[in-house]
Design an enzyme around this catalytic site. Structure first.
Site, short mmCIF file in Angstrom:
data_model
loop_
_atom_site.label_atom_id
_atom_site.label_comp_id
_atom_site.label_asym_id
_atom_site.label_seq_id
_atom_site.Cartn_x
_atom_site.Cartn_y
_atom_site.Cartn_z
N CYS A 187 3.92 4.93 -0.04
CA CYS A 187 2.70 4.57 -0.76
C CYS A 187 1.70 3.94 0.20
O CYS A 187 2.02 3.03 0.97
CB CYS A 187 3.03 3.59 -1.88
SG CYS A 187 1.59 2.89 -2.70
N CYS A 217 1.18 -0.04 -0.84
CA CYS A 217 2.22 -1.06 -0.84
C CYS A 217 2.09 -1.97 0.39
O CYS A 217 1.56 -1.56 1.43
CB CYS A 217 3.61 -0.40 -0.83
SG CYS A 217 4.19 0.10 -2.47
N HIS A 257 5.07 -2.02 -6.72
CA HIS A 257 4.62 -0.65 -6.93
C HIS A 257 4.88 -0.18 -8.36
O HIS A 257 4.27 0.79 -8.82
CB HIS A 257 5.35 0.27 -5.94
CG HIS A 257 4.94 1.71 -5.98
ND1 HIS A 257 3.79 2.17 -5.38
CD2 HIS A 257 5.53 2.79 -6.56
CE1 HIS A 257 3.69 3.48 -5.57
NE2 HIS A 257 4.72 3.88 -6.29
N ASN A 301 -8.83 3.39 -13.08
CA ASN A 301 -8.29 4.63 -13.63
C ASN A 301 -6.78 4.51 -13.59
O ASN A 301 -6.19 4.44 -12.52
CB ASN A 301 -8.74 5.84 -12.81
CG ASN A 301 -10.23 6.05 -12.89
OD1 ASN A 301 -10.84 5.88 -13.94
ND2 ASN A 301 -10.84 6.42 -11.77
N SER A 345 -5.40 8.72 -8.02
CA SER A 345 -4.83 9.37 -6.83
C SER A 345 -3.64 8.62 -6.26
O SER A 345 -2.98 9.12 -5.36
CB SER A 345 -5.90 9.50 -5.74
OG SER A 345 -6.40 8.22 -5.38
N HIS A 350 0.21 3.19 -7.42
CA HIS A 350 0.29 1.74 -7.24
C HIS A 350 -0.78 1.07 -8.11
O HIS A 350 -1.92 1.53 -8.14
CB HIS A 350 0.08 1.38 -5.77
CG HIS A 350 0.47 -0.03 -5.44
ND1 HIS A 350 1.67 -0.34 -4.81
CD2 HIS A 350 -0.15 -1.21 -5.64
CE1 HIS A 350 1.75 -1.64 -4.64
NE2 HIS A 350 0.65 -2.20 -5.14
N HIS A 376 -3.81 -0.58 -9.25
CA HIS A 376 -5.01 -0.98 -8.52
C HIS A 376 -6.26 -0.62 -9.32
O HIS A 376 -6.23 0.19 -10.24
CB HIS A 376 -5.07 -0.29 -7.15
CG HIS A 376 -5.37 1.18 -7.19
ND1 HIS A 376 -4.45 2.13 -7.56
CD2 HIS A 376 -6.53 1.86 -6.94
CE1 HIS A 376 -4.99 3.33 -7.51
NE2 HIS A 376 -6.26 3.20 -7.15
N GLN A 399 -10.90 -0.51 -8.73
CA GLN A 399 -11.92 -0.28 -7.71
C GLN A 399 -13.21 -1.04 -8.02
O GLN A 399 -13.45 -1.43 -9.17
CB GLN A 399 -12.24 1.22 -7.60
CG GLN A 399 -11.07 2.08 -7.15
CD GLN A 399 -11.50 3.50 -6.87
OE1 GLN A 399 -12.40 3.75 -6.05
NE2 GLN A 399 -10.88 4.46 -7.54
N HIS A 442 -15.04 -1.74 -21.45
CA HIS A 442 -14.74 -0.50 -22.17
C HIS A 442 -13.36 0.02 -21.73
O HIS A 442 -13.08 0.07 -20.54
CB HIS A 442 -15.77 0.59 -21.85
CG HIS A 442 -17.15 0.30 -22.37
ND1 HIS A 442 -17.52 0.53 -23.67
CD2 HIS A 442 -18.26 -0.16 -21.74
CE1 HIS A 442 -18.79 0.22 -23.83
NE2 HIS A 442 -19.27 -0.21 -22.67
N LYS A 467 -6.78 14.13 -25.86
CA LYS A 467 -8.08 14.57 -26.36
C LYS A 467 -8.87 15.19 -25.21
O LYS A 467 -8.98 14.61 -24.13
CB LYS A 467 -8.84 13.37 -26.92
CG LYS A 467 -10.32 13.58 -27.18
CD LYS A 467 -10.57 14.37 -28.43
CE LYS A 467 -12.07 14.42 -28.75
NZ LYS A 467 -12.37 15.21 -29.94
N PHE A 508 -17.65 21.82 -28.74
CA PHE A 508 -18.70 21.14 -29.48
C PHE A 508 -19.07 19.81 -28.83
O PHE A 508 -20.24 19.42 -28.81
CB PHE A 508 -18.27 20.91 -30.93
CG PHE A 508 -19.36 20.35 -31.80
CD1 PHE A 508 -20.29 21.18 -32.40
CD2 PHE A 508 -19.46 18.98 -32.02
CE1 PHE A 508 -21.31 20.66 -33.19
CE2 PHE A 508 -20.46 18.45 -32.82
CZ PHE A 508 -21.39 19.30 -33.41
#
Length: 377
Positions: A56, A59, A128, A168, A176, A179, A181, A183, A327, A340, A345
């Protein structure tokens, strides 16, 4: 309930709901929630993770790769760890404008403008194998304190206008590295989404300017909205997921994603660094409550994109209208394997959802705040 923010009765059939933060509408189609599903399913990763992964990049003590192929060694960190992103989306120095770019920028249709800034990565923990959902409140508080420290540091750079903190979580959200984290992207311009919200917050305040609730500040859309949600009688608090002294977590009335949530300060706070020590603790506490409920909903590492919206980091006319909020946009729809998709549409018409905000909040409220892995153990 606030006289400025009242709810209309929710129709039983298809209807659309207004999003005051964007000025858009969301089509709700609750009758579609049980439709047969023969589409894509993504089985969750159930392989146990290592506490430390020697391969990783995030790490402790492990090497990272730079764009030039040079290895950078991580320190043997024991708490949160912040470093400049090795592959940043924006760069500190403004690019030199070519004559071609200048020509395009003068067009009324084809326009371009340079952007500069800085990008950072925040490793939440040296471990991790844990996400925020599995961390104690004390460890999440370190993350919150790190966010506040970064905000104060970057706000001293007068070239920067906005600091966007986000996370994310999970491969379904394009993460990506597994671990834990988040941003930080700091830009010399206010990005489109927070800029749109700031404009809507300011417009609401100006529109309601004759009905000031506090002499020290103008009326606030999110203050009025969260007051309306929390002031309802017990049987009508149908979108409230959890709350503590300083924060409330709701599935917003206008939610698009199936289990979307909004975490809002109960009092009017504009920026992270303005939170008091007790408010910072309460933010960590409600983040633990929400992320644990997410994981428990489908007994999986629940994916999401989370972002913090607040006032621009430099003083300006819209800063007083900003209201600190977070959010959470999670993609899972029916279980840990079905998500989802915003297609058809939703892309060509307008946003649409099947599960109502009230149903989603009810299901999240029913989840325990004890993580399912600990409960099983």
């Amino acid at each position: 309930m606030s006289s400025r923010f009242a709810f209309s009765p929710v129709p039983e059939g298809p209807h659309q709901r207004y999003n005051p933060l964007t000025g858009g509408w969301v089509l709700c189609s609750p009758q579609r929630a049980t439709r047969p599903w023969q589409g894509q399913e993504d089985p969750p990763d159930t392989e146990p993770k290592l506490t430390y992964d020697p391969t990783c990049y995030l790490c402790p003590d492990n090497p990272r790769k730079s764009p030039a192929g040079i290895s950078v060694q991580n320190p043997a960190y024991t708490s949160t760890f912040v470093f400049d992103n090795d592959f940043p989306a924006v760069l500190p120095q403004r690019p030199t404008e070519s004559s071609e770019t200048q020509t395009e920028a003068s067009s009324t249709i084809i326009k371009a403008t340079p952007v500069h800034g800085t990008c950072k990565v925040i490793c939440y923990s040296p471990r991790h194998d844990v996400s925020m959902a599995e961390m104690p409140v004390s460890e999440i508080l370190r993350i919150v304190e790190t966010w506040c420290d970064i905000m104060m540091e970057l706000s001293r750079d007068t070239r920067l206008r906005y600091v966007q903190i986000f996370e994310n979580k999970g491969p379904m959200m394009g993460c990506s590295n597994p671990h834990p984290h988040g941003q930080v992207w700091a830009l010399d311009k206010v990005p489109q989404e927070p800029a749109q919200e700031l404009a809507r917050l300011r417009g609401y305040s100006v529109q309601q300017g004759g009905e000031t609730t506090l002499a020290s500040r103008p009326p606030c859309l999110l203050c009025d909205y969260i007051h309306a949600e929390l002031s309802a009688t017990h049987s009508q608090r149908v979108r409230v997921v959890s709350e503590n002294t300083s924060f409330a977590c709701v599935v917003p009335y206008w939610a698009l994603w199936p289990f979307e949530t909004l975490v809002v300060t109960k009092s009017h706070v504009t920026r992270l660094q303005d939170l008091t020590p007790s408010q910072r603790y309460d933010l960590a506490d409600i983040l633990h409550s929400l992320t644990c409920r997410y994981d428990n909903l489908f007994r999986c590492e629940f994916p999401y994109s989370m972002g913090i919206h607040q006032a621009p980091c430099q003083s300006g006319p819209d800063n007083d209208y900003a209201h600190l909020h977070l959010h959470f946009y999670p993609p899972l729809l029916r279980n840990a394997s079905i998500r989802k998709f915003l297609v058809g549409f939703e892309m060509l018409g307008q946003p649409q959802r099947d599960i109502t905000a009230e149903e989603a909040a009810s299901r999240l409220r029913a989840c325990s705040e004890i993580h399912y892995k600990r409960a099983s153990a």
